[in-house]
Design a protein around this motif. Sequence first.
Motif: not given
Lengths: 289, 750
Positions: A180-182, A188, A256-259, A262, A265-266, A269-270, B622, B662, B678, B738-739, B742
């Motif tokens: 998963m990447i945004p 990354i 900064k990339r995710g909590t 999150y 949970q993901v 899923v993956l 997307r 951020i 991004r 996404p965070v 979700l």
Amino acid sequence: MKYVAPSSVEEATSLLSSSPSAQVFAGATDVVPQMRAGRPAPEVLVDLKKIEELVAVANDGDKWTVGAATPTANLTEDPAFSEEFPGLAEAAGLIGSDQIQNRSSLGGNLCNGSPAADSVPAMVVNGARAVVAGPNGTRVLDVAEVVTGPGQTSLAADEFIVEFEIDRIPARTGDAYLRMIPRTEMDIAVVGAGARITLAEDGSIEHAALALAAVAPTVVRVPDAEAALVGNTADDETLSAVADAASEACDPIDDKRGTVAYRKQVAGVLAKRAVLIAIERAQQRNGTN
Amino acid sequence: MAITEENPGYKWVGTRPIRPDGLEKVTGKAQFGADLMLPGMLFGKVVRSPHAHARIISIDTTAAEAMVGVKAVITGSDFPDLAANGAHPSEIDVANNTIAREKVLYEGHVVAAVAATTREQAEAAAKAVEVTYEILPHVLTVDEAMADDAPLLHEGMITKGVDPAPEEASNVASKILHERGDLDQGFGEADVVVEREFTTKPVHQGYIEPHAAVADANSDGRAHIWCSSQGHFQMRAYSASVLGISPGMLKVTAAEIGGGFGGKTVIYLEPLAVRLSQRAGRPVKLVMDRDEVFRATGPTSGTRIKVKMGVAKDGKITAAEVWMAYEAGAYAGSPVGAAGMTAIACYDIPNFVVEGYDVVCNKPRVAAYRAPGAPMAAFAVESVLDELARDIGMDPIDIRLANAAVEGTQASYGPKFPRIGFVETLEAIKDHPNYTADLGPNQGRGIAAGFWFNAGMMSSATVHINENGTATVVTGSPDIGGSRQSMALMAAEELGIPYESIKAVVADTETVGFNDVTGGSRVTLATGAAVVDACRLIIEDLRARAAKTWDVELDQVEWVDGQAQHVEGAQPPLSMKDLAAKSGRTGGPISANASLNSRGVGAGFSTQLCDVEVDPETGVTRVVRYLTAQDAGRAISPDYVEGQMQGGVVQGIGWALSEEYIHDSDGVMENPGFLDYRIPVASDLPMIDCAIVEVPNPAHPYGVRGVGEVGIVPPMAAVGNAINDALDVRMTDLPMSPVKVLEALNEQRD
Ligand SMILES: Cc1cc2nc3c(=O)[nH]c(=O)nc-3n(C[C@H](O)[C@H](O)[C@H](O)COP(=O)(O)OP(=O)(O)OC[C@H]3O[C@@H](n4cnc5c(N)ncnc54)[C@H](O)[C@@H]3O)c2cc1C
């Protein structure tokens, strides 16, 4: 800073032994950006790409060997390898962009020690082994044993990886890797999941391997998910046990990339989705190689 | 292309020739800001504050000055104290933002600069400058800055626009208010009222070329600056003010520019480079890293916005109440004023209150970014309108048609609209196949609209006819969006000679008359009008020369198809080439200047249709289909118009889904690079379909309105509305990462 390009493994190990602050590199797609960002440069930079066996992909009938400095583009563009390990090829094919993949290597991806390295979960589920050269010859260790923490490996300062060995894939076996990447590329992994499944003759799951990236200081295996899969089929109950076990296996951070929430949970899923793809591939690979 | 008024037979205007700057750019020959090298040139490096808010106790430059190769070190005390000189507060802010004096107000604020023989020496010397700080508590958001006990950035700042003026200083620089009708009555007439609160994060313009400047100072006090900017006359004025000299002492040459989007209408490096060059006696180059671009330039405001709107069952909006607070960064001047004027400008609403606050905080000073202020307000208003349409069961285009501003509508910000094309953009969307395309599972469709004034302002142009009958068009408007092509196309249309025979150039501040910045979507409108004026002067001159040659009255000569013709055909025509060849015998070189203050802007409207697919298990959104309809007035160069429309949308999609500043708890930016800040990459986007609407602006000779900005106004709401359509979750905080998506879906499932 000095640049050297030895042409043999022996020459390289003796260079490393004689200069304690030497550092090996392959594609330098991690090394150069790190130096540009201010990380102190080593006294000697040892280019591994001039050593023949480090830039080679071969199949001796029992196993594949992939030179540790081989550009990942050589792997993804090797039809036989990609056919046999589509998951590992896809993971290698996610690194950066075409330009990056003309340089990036599996050895560099692993030894850089990033928890988010894409090829590592796929190597781990395929049981890849690292052949490590040092002053006293070579030793072989599982890829899962190489990285010990972010940016840290179990290799000694005068050791480096020569090549990776991956046994030929058994019948009714398939691998998969998802991340998963945004964005869609140049990013990354926030979560990565690699899976490999072997089916029994009756279609139930005989072996399962699941590994996650970017959710802990190192890539993590998920034994509870693997146990839930073996002997079962991919029914909803099994898949939800896989997802729960994957979420549970995570030890992520908020950044900064995710909590944390999150990523957990993901990861579930993956993990589920990667297992399903691996099963589908295993079903397609009914015979032997 | 949706054309509402037919092209009246133009030969060049509206065509798509090859872009004039393309070859130099793709072969790498074009000279951007950082490309210039001068003999003996030094490299400079700026020293920046690591703290979000601190008092400068001392700066010790002795160690740096003693280092090998170092030729100059400067600090705030090397510049005049404008406050002590009684300068205008806005000039003082520009100066203090360029280099701090007593306090640093954000991480990345300049405190010193060095120049040395090599880049490495300059970098080492910058590290050796010793600054002692007293760290002060900081505020990063409007909420923190507006809190009762908030630490103050500017001790004497009294909120403007409040009557009576508050007695105590605060971080609120000013208040704006627009009112009409009776709010209570309006909400009383509504059948449905929706009230929502939104937040947006600061986002950077994201131009690919970092700021760069080279300065070469002479011993007589004059200096020459080469820089990447959207307006070298503005750079000259600001730099002169910071340096305490007359603008005439500076000559500024605009380099080729790699993107600006508003962020290059302000100065950062120019006065520093001049002062370093004066101290060192050598030319000095300063170039920012990407890291510095993020930490110290741009961005646009983070905001908090509350919107309450009511509609009657027939779709008529009865009342709107908007409250907004915009981050200004370190110095007063957020775009909340424009936000207040644009927020509901698309609609004819009888009762409203729009209230806004300009709030300083410890982040880089905001700079203009495409339609400054409007996109955040539109995100809030267009999201609420979408919800109202759903609540009364009305099509989202129809509700907008029911309230659309048209010619004669009293705009929410005051004047009556002249001819505008908002309704036509709504119809263009409705008529497009995308409007009825099938949606797959987890897909949704969103619509949003936007308004932007478009600017006019001052421009000058010179047109020279060369001795072979070709022409050179000279302006002082840096070309950031294809204006050289548009100038040449309009000149070709006027003069009646081929586009290929015309070269349009951007001249320095000493070679052409004054031009305001390339901003506000104004260049094709205002500078274009100056070019047209100059061409018409040339034609008058050519007719006179033909009359003289033929010995006839002037009214016997007309200019048709690039040649002088006798009205009765009594003489063989004289082509541009003939007249140019004979110019020495008919009065000398053929050349004309025109300068103007624009005669009338043409407001721009855009309506956009977005289809998204949301992964309900990961929250990843997307964009799968996108259509933008925009009133260009007249598309002089349709390729570039589409480029502007698409570019605005793409930046808006980034703003909607993934872009944000951020900061950590110390106020230090955590993502000062394109990996974690991004902006979308090409593979993130579908083709952005364009419907150019042409409702000509009566105030421009070719009907131009200006197209650079309004395209970025609707995307955030269009994406948010599409996400809501897909999965029934209303996203109110940007980015819709996404965070966050979700999290919203998890809440919905609970
Ligand atoms: C733009 C960009 C995008 C990227 N995107 C991704 C991505 O999507 N996914 C991802 O996983 N990574 C990504 N990366 C990181 C990087 O490209 C990968 O980690 C790559 O695989 C590193 O390989 P390399 O050969 O370039 O490593 P190098 O930079 O040469 O080396 C990396 C580290 O490994 C050590 N090393 C290298 N070879 C060996 C060896 N044989 N034995 C022991 N130690 C060794 C080096 O000393 C160094 O510490 C990206 C990088 C960039 C610049």
